[in-house]
Design a protein around this motif. Structure first.
Motif, PDB file in Angstrom:
ATOM      1  N   GLU A 144       0.825  -1.211   0.000  1.00 24.49           N
ATOM      2  CA  GLU A 144       0.000   0.000   0.000  1.00 24.49           C
ATOM      3  C   GLU A 144       0.854   1.254   0.000  1.00 24.49           C
ATOM      4  O   GLU A 144       0.574   2.213  -0.730  1.00 24.49           O
ATOM      5  CB  GLU A 144      -0.929   0.022   1.221  1.00 24.49           C
ATOM      6  CG  GLU A 144      -1.800   1.281   1.229  1.00 24.49           C
ATOM      7  CD  GLU A 144      -2.485   1.559   2.550  1.00 24.49           C
ATOM      8  OE1 GLU A 144      -3.079   2.655   2.679  1.00 24.49           O
ATOM      9  OE2 GLU A 144      -2.417   0.715   3.455  1.00 24.49           O
ATOM     10  N   VAL A 145       1.912   1.271   0.818  1.00 20.54           N
ATOM     11  CA  VAL A 145       2.776   2.446   0.887  1.00 20.54           C
ATOM     12  C   VAL A 145       3.385   2.748  -0.474  1.00 20.54           C
ATOM     13  O   VAL A 145       3.397   3.896  -0.940  1.00 20.54           O
ATOM     14  CB  VAL A 145       3.888   2.238   1.939  1.00 20.54           C
ATOM     15  CG1 VAL A 145       4.885   3.389   1.900  1.00 20.54           C
ATOM     16  CG2 VAL A 145       3.277   2.113   3.328  1.00 20.54           C
ATOM     17  N   ILE A 146       3.899   1.708  -1.135  1.00 16.45           N
ATOM     18  CA  ILE A 146       4.497   1.883  -2.457  1.00 16.45           C
ATOM     19  C   ILE A 146       3.462   2.426  -3.440  1.00 16.45           C
ATOM     20  O   ILE A 146       3.733   3.372  -4.197  1.00 16.45           O
ATOM     21  CB  ILE A 146       5.086   0.553  -2.954  1.00 16.45           C
ATOM     22  CG1 ILE A 146       6.334   0.207  -2.138  1.00 16.45           C
ATOM     23  CG2 ILE A 146       5.426   0.621  -4.444  1.00 16.45           C
ATOM     24  CD1 ILE A 146       6.867  -1.183  -2.400  1.00 16.45           C
ATOM     25  N   PHE A 147       2.279   1.849  -3.426  1.00 18.71           N
ATOM     26  CA  PHE A 147       1.241   2.274  -4.362  1.00 18.71           C
ATOM     27  C   PHE A 147       0.811   3.707  -4.098  1.00 18.71           C
ATOM     28  O   PHE A 147       0.636   4.503  -5.037  1.00 18.71           O
ATOM     29  CB  PHE A 147       0.049   1.317  -4.270  1.00 18.71           C
ATOM     30  CG  PHE A 147      -0.956   1.494  -5.374  1.00 18.71           C
ATOM     31  CD1 PHE A 147      -0.560   1.519  -6.701  1.00 18.71           C
ATOM     32  CD2 PHE A 147      -2.303   1.631  -5.080  1.00 18.71           C
ATOM     33  CE1 PHE A 147      -1.488   1.686  -7.728  1.00 18.71           C
ATOM     34  CE2 PHE A 147      -3.243   1.792  -6.093  1.00 18.71           C
ATOM     35  CZ  PHE A 147      -2.828   1.821  -7.412  1.00 18.71           C
ATOM     36  N   ARG A 148       0.640   4.071  -2.838  1.00 19.98           N
ATOM     37  CA  ARG A 148       0.271   5.450  -2.520  1.00 19.98           C
ATOM     38  C   ARG A 148       1.348   6.436  -2.985  1.00 19.98           C
ATOM     39  O   ARG A 148       1.043   7.512  -3.498  1.00 19.98           O
ATOM     40  CB  ARG A 148       0.046   5.605  -1.017  1.00 19.98           C
ATOM     41  CG  ARG A 148      -1.306   5.073  -0.537  1.00 19.98           C
ATOM     42  CD  ARG A 148      -1.509   5.355   0.943  1.00 19.98           C
ATOM     43  NE  ARG A 148      -2.816   4.915   1.389  1.00 19.98           N
ATOM     44  CZ  ARG A 148      -3.918   5.661   1.324  1.00 19.98           C
ATOM     45  NH1 ARG A 148      -3.858   6.889   0.833  1.00 19.98           N
ATOM     46  NH2 ARG A 148      -5.066   5.180   1.763  1.00 19.98           N
ATOM     47  N   ARG A 149       2.613   6.066  -2.784  1.00 18.34           N
ATOM     48  CA  ARG A 149       3.708   6.939  -3.231  1.00 18.34           C
ATOM     49  C   ARG A 149       3.672   7.129  -4.742  1.00 18.34           C
ATOM     50  O   ARG A 149       3.925   8.220  -5.252  1.00 18.34           O
ATOM     51  CB  ARG A 149       5.049   6.337  -2.814  1.00 18.34           C
ATOM     52  CG  ARG A 149       5.331   6.469  -1.358  1.00 18.34           C
ATOM     53  CD  ARG A 149       5.745   7.877  -1.044  1.00 18.34           C
ATOM     54  NE  ARG A 149       5.866   8.088   0.386  1.00 18.34           N
ATOM     55  CZ  ARG A 149       6.294   9.209   0.922  1.00 18.34           C
ATOM     56  NH1 ARG A 149       6.610  10.218   0.141  1.00 18.34           N
ATOM     57  NH2 ARG A 149       6.372   9.341   2.222  1.00 18.34           N
ATOM     58  N   ILE A 150       3.378   6.058  -5.444  1.00 20.29           N
ATOM     59  CA  ILE A 150       3.293   6.136  -6.900  1.00 20.29           C
ATOM     60  C   ILE A 150       2.154   7.065  -7.307  1.00 20.29           C
ATOM     61  O   ILE A 150       2.310   7.914  -8.199  1.00 20.29           O
ATOM     62  CB  ILE A 150       3.108   4.730  -7.504  1.00 20.29           C
ATOM     63  CG1 ILE A 150       4.395   3.919  -7.352  1.00 20.29           C
ATOM     64  CG2 ILE A 150       2.699   4.812  -8.971  1.00 20.29           C
ATOM     65  CD1 ILE A 150       4.239   2.456  -7.715  1.00 20.29           C
ATOM     66  N   LEU A 151       1.021   6.904  -6.675  1.00 19.28           N
ATOM     67  CA  LEU A 151      -0.133   7.748  -7.001  1.00 19.28           C
ATOM     68  C   LEU A 151       0.183   9.216  -6.750  1.00 19.28           C
ATOM     69  O   LEU A 151      -0.033  10.069  -7.619  1.00 19.28           O
ATOM     70  CB  LEU A 151      -1.348   7.315  -6.182  1.00 19.28           C
ATOM     71  CG  LEU A 151      -1.929   5.931  -6.494  1.00 19.28           C
ATOM     72  CD1 LEU A 151      -2.997   5.563  -5.466  1.00 19.28           C
ATOM     73  CD2 LEU A 151      -2.517   5.893  -7.904  1.00 19.28           C
ATOM     74  N   ILE A 152       0.682   9.510  -5.566  1.00 21.21           N
ATOM     75  CA  ILE A 152       0.976  10.910  -5.215  1.00 21.21           C
ATOM     76  C   ILE A 152       2.034  11.488  -6.142  1.00 21.21           C
ATOM     77  O   ILE A 152       1.926  12.626  -6.620  1.00 21.21           O
ATOM     78  CB  ILE A 152       1.421  10.991  -3.746  1.00 21.21           C
ATOM     79  CG1 ILE A 152       0.251  10.635  -2.824  1.00 21.21           C
ATOM     80  CG2 ILE A 152       1.953  12.383  -3.417  1.00 21.21           C
ATOM     81  CD1 ILE A 152       0.630  10.430  -1.380  1.00 21.21           C
ATOM     82  N   GLY A 153       3.079  10.698  -6.430  1.00 22.77           N
ATOM     83  CA  GLY A 153       4.130  11.163  -7.324  1.00 22.77           C
ATOM     84  C   GLY A 153       3.667  11.371  -8.744  1.00 22.77           C
ATOM     85  O   GLY A 153       4.315  12.064  -9.531  1.00 22.77           O
ATOM     86  N   SER A 154       2.520  10.765  -9.080  1.00 22.54           N
ATOM     87  CA  SER A 154       1.950  10.909 -10.421  1.00 22.54           C
ATOM     88  C   SER A 154       0.831  11.952 -10.450  1.00 22.54           C
ATOM     89  O   SER A 154       0.115  12.068 -11.453  1.00 22.54           O
ATOM     90  CB  SER A 154       1.408   9.551 -10.900  1.00 22.54           C
ATOM     91  OG  SER A 154       2.421   8.570 -10.878  1.00 22.54           O
ATOM     92  N   GLY A 155       0.686  12.672  -9.342  1.00 24.19           N
ATOM     93  CA  GLY A 155      -0.313  13.733  -9.300  1.00 24.19           C
ATOM     94  C   GLY A 155      -1.732  13.259  -9.036  1.00 24.19           C
ATOM     95  O   GLY A 155      -2.697  13.972  -9.355  1.00 24.19           O
TER      96      GLY A 155
END
Length: 330
Positions: A144-155
């Protein structure tokens, strides 16, 4: 992958058909016997393959593999000192080290095994997930942490721009996906391959597609390495201190085994499928997506620290409150 305080187990992961490698020993085996422990998940393929093909004959006269299947079993093994070498999530290893429980990290055994599997083969970018529902197993853990970081980093705002549906296991995620209750699921290997190969069998369900390589998406969203080192081989302090020759021979053997398993996925699958409790055909198809490796932890320290920082910003307790010191990395 999980940690002891938050669902450690890597969910998801016999007789062999391989002829053991016959070669003269360059040195006497360091130990009479050693048991290697791993979860029923992709990285354990390397351990089983190493044993089956004689890559660890300089480590011990007899090397066996056993699965750990629960946080309680792992905790008990470490407390009783019956587990000396074991695959575990890399952030769990950091947590144990920082809590003074005597675990150091010898190597990284996968550079990432997360993929997004979807009902729509057009969902190939993070941006395409806007307005969609995505199933995520292991809430508050590394996936989940990795996925959330990806989402946030992708705007993309994880709370507003899409719906995250949390479940307890990859199996539950796959069920939601197969029945059309979610648009996509974040799945580790071999669960991702199993979901794709099993889709539509028996005349029901719908086809599923591997649409996003999470490791590549991580690099694009964060600017960090595309390696996402989720699991590695932990070595206890007492074992490392008393058996340095065996530890070095173990690392050398696992380097050979990882390369061999990647080059011979069908053979490695036949050896490991009973331990993973997944059909051999699924295991074989999953290996190219499991990113098996055996890179020394000390070499991977910068990459590991990138993951640890991301996890710590989400919840510092996951890694025991701080980055591990240099002596954590063997």
């Amino acid at each position: 992958m999980p940690n002891l305080s938050r669902r450690l187990a890597l969910k998801g992961l016999g007789a062999t058909m391989a002829i053991p490698l016959l070669r003269p020993r360059s040195a006497r085996a360091a130990l009479p016997e050693l048991t290697l422990w791993g979860p029923p998940a992709g990285p354990s393929i390397t351990l089983v393959h190493a044993i089956a093909n004689g890559f660890l004959q300089e480590v011990a006269e007899k090397v066996t593999f056993k699965s750990w299947r629960s946080p309680d079993e792992l905790r008990a093994g470490l407390t009783s000192k019956t587990m000396d070498a074991l695959i575990l999530p890399t952030q769990t290893a950091a947590n144990l080290f920082n809590r003074g429980l005597g675990v150091r990290l010898l190597n990284v055994m996968t550079n990432g095994l997360l993929h997004l599997v979807a009902t729509n083969q057009g969902l190939t970018t993070v941006a395409s997930l806007r307005g969609r529902t995505v199933s995520v197993p292991y809430r508050n853990d590394t996936p989940e942490v990795i996925f959330r970081r990806i989402l946030i980093g992708s705007g993309i705002d994880p709370e507003k721009d899409l719906t995250l549906r949390f479940v307890g296991s990859p199996v539950e995620s796959t069920q939601l996906l197969a029945t059309g209750q979610v648009d996509a699921a974040l799945l580790p290997e071999p669960a991702a391959t199993a979901a794709i190969l099993g889709a539509g069998k028996g005349g029901g369900g719908q086809p599923l597609f591997r649409t996003i390589d999470v490791q590549k998406a991580w690099a694009e969203a964060t600017g960090l390495s595309a390696a996402v080192p989720q699991a590695g081989l932990g070595i206890t302090d007492w074992f490392a201190a008393g058996h340095q020759d065996a530890v070095e021979a173990l690392q050398a053997g696992l380097v050979r085994a990882a390369a061999s398993a990647n080059a011979n996925p069908e053979q490695a699958a036949e050896e490991a499928f009973k331990e993973l409790r997944v059909p051999a055909a699924v295991v074989a198809r999953s290996i190219p997506f499991t990113n098996l490796t055996a890179r020394r932890a000390s070499e991977m320290r910068p990459v590991l620290e990138g993951i640890y920082r991301a996890v710590a910003e989400f919840d510092p307790k996951i890694i025991g409150g701080r980055l591990p010191s240099a002596d954590f990395y063997l």
